[in-house]
Enzyme design. Structure first.
Site, PDB file in Angstrom:
ATOM      1  N   ASP A   1     -42.370 -21.799  42.688  1.00 29.31           N
ATOM      2  CA  ASP A   1     -42.314 -21.659  41.227  1.00 29.31           C
ATOM      3  C   ASP A   1     -42.977 -22.840  40.521  1.00 29.31           C
ATOM      4  OD1 ASP A   1     -41.061 -20.533  38.697  1.00 29.31           O
ATOM      5  OD2 ASP A   1     -39.987 -22.445  38.780  1.00 29.31           O
TER       6      ASP A   1
ATOM      7  N   HIS B   1     -38.683 -13.768  40.424  1.00 32.24           N
ATOM      8  CA  HIS B   1     -39.754 -13.384  39.491  1.00 32.24           C
ATOM      9  C   HIS B   1     -41.049 -13.960  40.024  1.00 32.24           C
ATOM     10  CE1 HIS B   1     -39.723 -17.554  38.299  1.00 32.24           C
ATOM     11  NE2 HIS B   1     -38.415 -17.460  38.145  1.00 32.24           N
TER      12      HIS B   1
ATOM     13  N   SER C   1     -35.092 -18.069  35.875  1.00 31.36           N
ATOM     14  CA  SER C   1     -34.483 -18.108  37.212  1.00 31.36           C
ATOM     15  C   SER C   1     -32.968 -17.967  37.168  1.00 31.36           C
ATOM     16  CB  SER C   1     -34.865 -19.401  37.929  1.00 31.36           C
ATOM     17  OG  SER C   1     -36.219 -19.364  38.272  1.00 31.36           O
TER      18      SER C   1
ATOM     19  N   GLU D   1     -33.232 -20.978  49.475  1.00 28.04           N
ATOM     20  CA  GLU D   1     -34.249 -20.891  48.427  1.00 28.04           C
ATOM     21  C   GLU D   1     -35.441 -21.823  48.663  1.00 28.04           C
ATOM     22  OE1 GLU D   1     -33.653 -22.797  44.680  1.00 28.04           O
ATOM     23  OE2 GLU D   1     -35.035 -21.463  43.640  1.00 28.04           O
TER      24      GLU D   1
ATOM     25  N   HIS E   1     -45.942 -22.964  37.837  1.00 31.62           N
ATOM     26  CA  HIS E   1     -45.847 -23.558  36.500  1.00 31.62           C
ATOM     27  C   HIS E   1     -46.975 -24.569  36.265  1.00 31.62           C
ATOM     28  CE1 HIS E   1     -42.178 -21.931  34.825  1.00 31.62           C
ATOM     29  NE2 HIS E   1     -41.526 -22.159  35.943  1.00 31.62           N
TER      30      HIS E   1
ATOM     31  N   THR F   1     -31.154 -21.244  40.603  1.00 29.56           N
ATOM     32  CA  THR F   1     -31.065 -20.269  41.700  1.00 29.56           C
ATOM     33  C   THR F   1     -29.837 -20.500  42.584  1.00 29.56           C
ATOM     34  OG1 THR F   1     -33.481 -20.235  41.630  1.00 29.56           O
ATOM     35  CG2 THR F   1     -32.416 -19.053  43.454  1.00 29.56           C
TER      36      THR F   1
END
Ligand code: MG
Ligand code: ZN
Length: 388
Positions: A280, A323, A108, A275, A284, A161
């Site tokens: 994310d 991503h 990131s 954000e 994970h 980020t």
């Protein structure tokens, strides 16, 4: 065998592992099978806005980053909300290639830096190039044009980020240095976690005091943040990261609204980065429920931005990701119930392209395939043509 040396080595390794869990404990893959399926919930209504603007270039830019948000994450959210998302308002759609300078699969920090600074760099870099030299980011560029600027995040505001839009450091883990870099800017609004990196530092400095001296309203809860509509605001809503959606509630859409209220006071326009950090973390953890709830929260923040842009008619919104995370796919679903059965191929990021959505003046520049590092120059060009 030197037992003391072995014991010291073990101790060192254990403390290193504990330290990394403390900073990145969101990365543990779940073994609970029931978490792979989101069983559905209540749907929220999605308003339709007309994407029909006279101006070629915008006065204001809102860049929204869903950390780890690939196509499957978007469609999981769409399925979970009864086949609709605010994202459907975006008619200009492209793909961003996320490869970093050092790795096929980016992190990131390199992903954020590519989006913020328009340059591919090595994994771990915050606002610096491959030689660790600082690169101007789009928020700094906007600031130089007299625009108001802001950053909003559901992680710590010092995390990779948001840090990419503020700091210039060789490693993403230098959280206290990242916090200190906020004081070197003229940023108008930042809302996110990370209080400890400002107030409880190893160097003993209290940056909260410094923020107050610089004229910031430093506020730690959303109720107070919601009441602020002018001046400078440092909203530090968590000691480290904000909680997941089920515990933090509507912090992201509310923080987005507050930031827009403040930034819109500036007659020369604004740049805002928002954000949705924890899409994310659901990836994970290979946790479909977590991922879907965060995706929907991010989409509701997009709804707040759309409502503003449709009324203002001078605001470009670009939504993308740094991503994809989890190699996520959808094995089954039910639009009526909002059920999504997910599967994952990794506990890390993947290398696949991510979507780019644009709405408002200049949106037609963001279609087709592009490198992640091409997005910032496109925004910059649109701002330059507007301001000169
Ligand atoms: Mg992030
Ligand atoms: Zn990640």
């Amino acid at each position: 065998m030197n037992y003391i040396r072995l014991a010291l080595l073990l101790l060192f390794q254990i403390s290193t592992i504990c330290w990394s869990f403390g900073q990145e404990n969101y990365k543990t893959v779940t073994t609970e099978d029931s978490l792979k399926t989101h069983y559905g919930g209540t749907f929220y209504p999605v308003d339709i806005y007309e994407d029909n603007f006279e101006n070629e270039s915008p006065k204001n830019v809102i860049l929204m980053i869903g950390d780890g948000m690939g196509i499957a994450q978007v469609f999981a959210g769409m399925t979970a909300n009864g086949n609709h998302l605010f994202l459907e308002n975006f008619k200009n759609i492209g793909f961003s290639k996320t490869q970093s300078r050092s790795d096929y699969v980016t992190d990131s920090a390199a992903g954020g830096t590519a989006l913020a600074c328009g340059r591919k760099t090595y994994n771990g870099a915050i606002g610096v190039d491959a030689d660790t030299v600082a690169i101007q980011n789009i928020r700094e560029y906007a600031e130089s044009l007299g625009m108001a600027t802001g950053v909003v995040s559901t992680s710590a505001i010092t995390h990779a980020t948001p840090a990419s839009f503020v700091a210039h450091l060789s490693q993403r883990t230098l959280y206290e240095d990242i916090a200190a870099d906020f004081l070197k800017t003229n940023i108008d609004v930042f809302i996110g976690g990370g209080y400890k990196h400002f107030a409880e530092r190893e160097d003993g400095k209290n940056l909260v005091d410094t923020l107050v001296l610089k004229g910031y309203q430093v506020v730690q809860n959303m109720d107070s943040i919601l009441k602020i509509s002018d001046g400078k605001l440092a909203g530090l809503t968590a000691y480290e990261h904000n909680e997941k959606y089920s515990e933090r509630g509507d912090m992201l859409p509310q923080a987005t609204q507050t930031a827009l209220n403040i930034l819109d006071n500036n007659k020369d326009g604004f740049f805002l980065m928002v954000e949705g950090s924890q899409i994310d973390w659901g990836g994970h953890q290979n946790n479909t429920r977590y991922l879907v709830e965060e995706m929907l929260d991010f989409d509701r923040a997009i709804g707040v931005a759309l409502e503003f842009a449709a009324r203002d008619k001078n605001t470009l919104i670009v939504v993308t990701a740094d991503h994809e995370t989890g190699g996520f796919s959808i094995m089954d679903g039910d639009m009526k119930k909002g059920m999504v059965k997910g599967a994952f191929s990794t506990g890390h990021h993947s290398g696949v392209v991510v979507p780019v959505f644009a709405f408002g003046p200049g949106a037609q520049n963001f279609i087709g395939f592009m490198e992640n590092s091409e997005i910032e120059p496109k925004i910059k060009q649109l701002l330059t043509s507007d301001n000169q």
